[in-house]
Design a protein around this motif. Structure first.
Motif, PDB file in Angstrom:
ATOM      1  N   GLU A   1       9.424  -1.416  -7.080  1.00 46.61           N
ATOM      2  CA  GLU A   1       8.636  -1.058  -5.895  1.00 46.61           C
ATOM      3  C   GLU A   1       9.424  -1.294  -4.617  1.00 46.61           C
ATOM      4  OE1 GLU A   1       3.991  -1.771  -7.277  1.00 46.61           O
ATOM      5  OE2 GLU A   1       5.096  -3.422  -6.324  1.00 46.61           O
ATOM      6  N   GLU A   2      10.088  -2.433  -4.521  1.00 44.54           N
ATOM      7  CA  GLU A   2      10.846  -2.738  -3.300  1.00 44.54           C
ATOM      8  C   GLU A   2      12.023  -1.775  -3.127  1.00 44.54           C
ATOM      9  OE1 GLU A   2      12.899  -6.514  -0.969  1.00 44.54           O
ATOM     10  OE2 GLU A   2      12.647  -6.604  -3.150  1.00 44.54           O
TER      11      GLU A   2
ATOM     12  N   GLU B   1       4.678   3.645   0.287  1.00 50.07           N
ATOM     13  CA  GLU B   1       3.969   2.875  -0.720  1.00 50.07           C
ATOM     14  C   GLU B   1       4.268   3.449  -2.102  1.00 50.07           C
ATOM     15  OE1 GLU B   1      -0.148   2.378  -0.001  1.00 50.07           O
ATOM     16  OE2 GLU B   1       0.126   1.352   1.923  1.00 50.07           O
TER      17      GLU B   1
ATOM     18  N   ALA C   1      10.508   1.519  -1.986  1.00 49.00           N
ATOM     19  CA  ALA C   1       9.876   1.443  -0.669  1.00 49.00           C
ATOM     20  C   ALA C   1      10.898   1.317   0.452  1.00 49.00           C
ATOM     21  CB  ALA C   1       8.899   0.276  -0.619  1.00 49.00           C
TER      22      ALA C   1
ATOM     23  N   GLY D   1      -3.820   1.624   5.802  1.00 52.37           N
ATOM     24  CA  GLY D   1      -4.212   1.830   4.415  1.00 52.37           C
ATOM     25  C   GLY D   1      -5.486   2.632   4.272  1.00 52.37           C
TER      26      GLY D   1
ATOM     27  N   PRO E   1       4.763   3.264   6.604  1.00 51.45           N
ATOM     28  CA  PRO E   1       5.260   2.566   5.412  1.00 51.45           C
ATOM     29  C   PRO E   1       5.288   3.487   4.197  1.00 51.45           C
ATOM     30  CG  PRO E   1       2.969   1.999   5.815  1.00 51.45           C
ATOM     31  CD  PRO E   1       3.389   2.877   6.968  1.00 51.45           C
TER      32      PRO E   1
ATOM     33  N   TYR F   1       5.724   7.529  -5.669  1.00 42.83           N
ATOM     34  CA  TYR F   1       5.499   7.428  -4.229  1.00 42.83           C
ATOM     35  C   TYR F   1       4.108   7.962  -3.897  1.00 42.83           C
ATOM     36  CZ  TYR F   1      10.352   6.328  -2.963  1.00 42.83           C
ATOM     37  OH  TYR F   1      11.564   5.723  -2.804  1.00 42.83           O
ATOM     38  N   SER F   2       3.366   7.236  -3.088  1.00 43.67           N
ATOM     39  CA  SER F   2       2.025   7.642  -2.700  1.00 43.67           C
ATOM     40  C   SER F   2       2.086   8.534  -1.463  1.00 43.67           C
ATOM     41  CB  SER F   2       1.169   6.401  -2.404  1.00 43.67           C
ATOM     42  OG  SER F   2      -0.062   6.773  -1.852  1.00 43.67           O
TER      43      SER F   2
ATOM     44  N   ASP G   1       3.080   3.361  -6.190  1.00 42.54           N
ATOM     45  CA  ASP G   1       2.079   2.980  -7.194  1.00 42.54           C
ATOM     46  C   ASP G   1       2.772   2.835  -8.547  1.00 42.54           C
ATOM     47  OD1 ASP G   1       0.037   3.210  -5.301  1.00 42.54           O
ATOM     48  OD2 ASP G   1      -0.183   5.359  -5.688  1.00 42.54           O
TER      49      ASP G   1
ATOM     50  N   ARG H   1       3.364  11.322   4.591  1.00 47.56           N
ATOM     51  CA  ARG H   1       3.900  10.224   5.395  1.00 47.56           C
ATOM     52  C   ARG H   1       5.109  10.713   6.192  1.00 47.56           C
ATOM     53  NH1 ARG H   1       1.952   5.109   3.460  1.00 47.56           N
ATOM     54  NH2 ARG H   1       0.545   5.469   1.696  1.00 47.56           N
TER      55      ARG H   1
END
Length: 924
Positions: free
Chosen positions: A893-894, A911, A897, A721, A909, A697-698, A913, A703
């Motif tokens: 990823e989905e 994100e 996310a 972004g 959102p 997770y970014s 990586d 966030r």
């Protein structure tokens, strides 16, 4: 209260109506067996019982009663027909609970009093007046502002929900006047809830100012023509009569013709029989257990209460097939069975199964040995009498996998892993450790022995009592059967008892969703990950170990050269003498216990930041030593001889916030900020024909902070972004993003992440190597630019102080006990923990949700061969066949996310990586 009053009778009057509505709105609908709604009854009963407990533990009143409203119509409606006319009727499902609630009060031995034509407040006022006339002290249990007019030297109010008392000062703070003038203020301000008219345009603050200036309502109304403000003067003159009518409405009757005498309100313990009968009728089983604990009454055969009350135990050693089948049948008939396994090791990857214990009711359990070498007791047999393991596994497998039989365990992930190796997929399950964790994270530990002491007042037989300690400790397969049977069967028995106590609390305390969506489904996922393990390249570890060893020798030599003489670098005492006695460095402190100089990491970091070489090199030396001993040397020893892989053990209930930890090896603490630490990850590799995939997770915590604190600039940056640290630097320091000095961005990054952990100016100064004044200036500028963050921090600390816990986005309660500590430093730590816990805990919950969903997501995509291996903070590590990695990435990823959905919709959102490589470092 004066000292003279301290020995006088003390009357507690409970505002029953306030209790009822608080209880009704606090709890979800619940019905007893006959369909009657009882959520308000349950809430009221718990609130009353808690109050009685607290009073017994502190200042026990001599007299107590609960006062109720009899009906909505009373004498005030004759004065003013519109009085309370706008109040909606009571909810339909609350009406049948009123009479049961009064029964509840009586069952607890407390008079339940009401009177036609009068409100509960009038009866409270009358009894208060009577009691004060006798010289008694009075406490009114309510937060109702209308009752504040009764406060005097011997009368206080007590808000039991906030554990807050209100006396003269509290009334003055609320109304701006002393209690004897509260009625005057209310007469002017009116009350829209009760439809008390008052005087238009005058609120509490203005009314208080007017009463302070003119003394009382009558004087004010007589001199209303003197008021300078035109509109206020006109309203006071025009609505003077309304003010006088309002005074009649808000004045409490102190002379209601009550029939129940004060002397009949004497507080005594409730009679056990009617109280137990009432709790049984309502099916309030967990409350019954609490009552038993408090009053010590006999509870008969109630299964939940038996968890506490049963003292006789019947533990059987099962060594023939008939007995085993009998226990299996009992489990199937009961529909729930407590399960525990005994093995040769705490590490499931290294352990061999020795025996299995079962319990289906409190006090009764069995132990089924399968691999003991000692018979025990007075038996002369050379070998213990036990069934073959294959026979036991074959017999138990259908029941252990039967969806109609609930399997209950304490840290059941361990047992699940042991049984999985025997071909058993344990399901469905409940875990008492995780129930306790969902309920009481931060309050105490969640091990069986500790829970047994807290909830059952039982100290179980310890492992060392049956297996010894130190060099003389034996493995469980060597424990004689008689000792093994009691020890093992007791574990299953206590687990079953804990389940009977903890399970009902999940719904009562509104953490069922946390347990059922974040805790229980993760057990099987983590068990599978632990069994899978990850391959380690021993040659890489050996090479690194040699490299670190060379570094240690080099640094040792350099440090001693700088010191000017040889000394033991590993000796904190000798190091302190070098730094502060011989080198004369400033800022050292001596330990109050040993008298030696302190040389911990905080001290060394501070000295290194000042430019001193020895502390800097000692920190490098210690890092190399830790990497070598903790990872490169020990990891080699932790490779399983069965699989050729290392199998870490994940701990689900070891932190306050929901973060996982791990050991054997501890993968959470592998350093990633230094090049040497990152090298350790090279040793974790994919098996032949496979590849590792790391999904991270970014900036998830930043966030979450942006979402929780509702920081528009941060949310917009994440949506666009934008480089969040560069944006912060631009906002706080007023510099353009283009061509930004990397050092300025680094400072903003330190603030961004430091704020999450409640960083101080001292901490930031040490981290950035700047003065404390500059650091404070940075923090002040940050809060000035993002005031919502300061508000979040202040509001969170206030909530934590009031409730004792904070919550994550998903309802996990993180209890912060340090907030009430007498030590200011510990309280400060508690405040920082309160600020961080909702953020870190929400991030932990999100990755838990992702992990729970991941196996099905991969399976639905036809990617069953992609295996989840590790979870480290905000990162998941997978192993995939080389041809499937690219296909797996979008699925992973989905899933990550969208892990919040549908429970929470984040305003920023998430994100993820993703990277791939032959080893863990390459995958980043």
């Amino acid at each position: 209260m004066s000292d003279a009053d301290s020995k006088a009778p003390h009357l507690y009057l409970i505002d029953g109506s306030a209790f009822i509505f608080r209880a009704y709105h606090a709890l979800p609908p619940m019905n007893r067996a006959d369909g009657t709604p009882v959520n308000a009854v349950y809430g009221f009963s718990n609130m009353l019982f808690k109050l009685l407990q607290d009073l017994n533990d502190n200042e026990k009143p001599t007299h107590l009663a609960v006062i109720f409203d009899a009906a909505r119509k009373n004498f005030r409606n004759d004065i003013y027909k519109e009085y309370k006319a706008h109040r909606p009727p009571a909810p339909e499902d609350l009406v049948p609970q009123f009479s049961i609630i009064k029964d509840a009060a009586v069952a607890f031995g407390v008079p339940a009093i009401e009177m036609e034509g009068y409100e509960a407040d009038d009866l409270i006022a009358t009894y208060t007046h009577q009691a004060r006339a006798k010289g008694w002290n009075v406490t009114i249990v309510s937060s109702d502002k209308d009752l504040m007019q009764l406060v005097d030297d011997g009368t206080t109010m007590f808000d039991s929900m906030k554990n807050k008392r209100v006396g003269y000062d509290g009334v003055l703070e609320k109304f701006g006047v002393t209690p004897d003038r509260v009625v005057d203020v209310q007469s002017l301000a009116g009350d829209s809830v009760d439809n008390v008219p008052g005087v238009p345009g005058i609120g509490i603050k203005t009314a208080a100012q007017l009463i302070q200036e003119y003394g009382d309502l009558d004087t004010l109304l007589e001199r209303a023509h003197e008021i300078k403000q035109t509109k206020r003067r006109e309203n006071l003159i025009e609505f003077a009569e309304m003010a006088r009518i309002s005074r009649q409405l808000v004045s409490l009757a102190k002379d209601a013709p009550v029939e129940f005498d004060l002397d009949h309100m004497t507080l005594e313990d409730p009679a056990p029989e009617p109280l137990m009968a009432f709790l049984d009728q309502q099916n309030f089983r967990s409350l019954k257990v609490k009552v038993v604990h408090h009053y010590g009454v006999d509870v008969g055969t109630d299964p939940v209460s038996d968890a506490v009350s049963v003292t006789e135990t019947d533990y059987e050693c099962v060594n023939d097939i008939a007995a085993l089948e009998r226990w299996i049948k009992l489990a199937e008939q009961t529909g729930a069975v407590a399960v525990d396994t005994e093995t040769t090791s705490l590490n499931p990857a290294m352990a061999d199964l020795v025996g299995i214990s079962l319990s289906v009711e409190p006090g009764k359990a069995c132990y089924i040995p399968v691999a003991h070498s000692q018979a025990g007791g007075d038996l002369l047999a050379e070998k213990p009498n036990q069934l073959e393991k294959a026979v036991v596994i074959k017999a138990l497998k259908p029941m252990f996998e039967d969806p109609s039989v609930l399997k209950i365990g304490q840290n059941l992930k361990y047992d699940m892993s042991i049984l999985a190796r025997e071909g058993i997929q344990l399901s469905p399950i409940d875990d008492t450790m995780l129930m306790s964790y969902a309920l009481d994270a931060g309050k105490h530990g969640h091990g069986m022995d500790e829970l047994s002491g807290i909830h059952l007042d039982i100290t179980p037989v310890s492992f060392k009592e049956v297996a010894g300690t130190g060099k003389n400790q034996i493995t469980f397969d060597q424990v004689p059967l008689d000792k093994a049977t009691h020890y093992a069967a007791e574990d299953a028995d206590i687990t079953g008892r804990l389940w009977r106590i903890l399970k009902p609390r999940l719904a009562e305390e509104k953490v069922t969703t946390v347990y059922e969506t974040l805790e229980r489904p993760l057990v099987s996922v983590l068990s599978a990950m632990e069994r899978e393990g990850i391959k380690v390249d021993v040659s890489v570890l050996n090479k690194l170990s040699n490299e670190f060893g060379v570094g240690i020798e080099r640094l040792d030599k350099e440090i001693q050269e700088l010191a000017g003489r040889p000394f033991n670098v590993n000796s904190p005492k000798q190091l302190g003498e070098i730094l502060f006695d011989e080198q004369g460095l400033k800022g050292g402190k001596k330990s109050s216990k040993t008298g030696a100089w302190q040389t911990n990491v905080d001290v060394l970091e501070k000295l290194a930041a000042e430019g001193h070489e020895i502390p800097k090199k000692v920190m490098e030396y210690r890092q190399f030593s830790k990497l070598k001993s903790t990872y490169t040397d020990s990891l080699v020893q932790q490779v399983s001889s069965r699989t050729g892989r290392v199998h870490t053990s994940f701990h689900m209930a070891s932190t306050t916030t929901g973060r996982l930890s791990s050991n054997d090896p501890n993968l959470q603490n592998i350093p990633i900020r230094t090049e040497e630490g990152r090298k350790i990850r090279r040793a974790f590799i994919a098996d032949k024909g496979n590849i590792l995939l790391a999904a991270d997770y970014s900036q998830i915590e930043l966030r979450i902070l942006a979402h929780i604190a509702d920081i528009g600039a941060l949310k917009q940056a994440f949506a666009d972004g934008t480089d969040i640290h560069a944006m912060t630097a631009s906002e706080v320091f007023g510099v353009p993003i283009e061509g930004m000095d990397p050092m300025v961005r680094r400072q903003a990054k330190a603030i961004n992440f430091g704020i999450i952990y409640g960083i101080s100016a001292f901490g930031l100064a040490r981290q950035l190597g700047i003065s404390r004044g500059d650091a404070q200036g940075y923090i002040d500028a940050y809060f000035e630019r993002f005031p919502g963050i300061r508000k979040y921090m202040d509001d969170t600390i206030a909530f934590a102080k009031e409730h004792g816990y904070v919550e994550t986005l998903f309802g996990r309660k993180c209890h912060i006990t340090a907030l009430t500590d007498k030590n200011p430093m510990k309280r400060g730590f508690g405040e920082r923990a309160a600020i961080n816990a909702p953020i870190q805990g929400s991030a932990a919950d999100i990755i838990r949700r992702a992990m729970v969903r991941m196996p099905d997501a991969l399976k639905d995509a036809g990617l069953e061969d992609v295996r989840m291996l590790l979870q480290v903070h905000d990162e998941l590590v997978f192993e995939a066949p080389e041809g499937l990695a690219e296909k797996a990435i979008p699925v992973i990823e989905e899933t990550m996310a969208k892990a919040c959905e549908p429970a929470i919709t984040l305003s920023v959102p998430l994100e993820v990586d993703c990277g791939t490589g032959q080893n863990w470092q390459e995958a980043h």
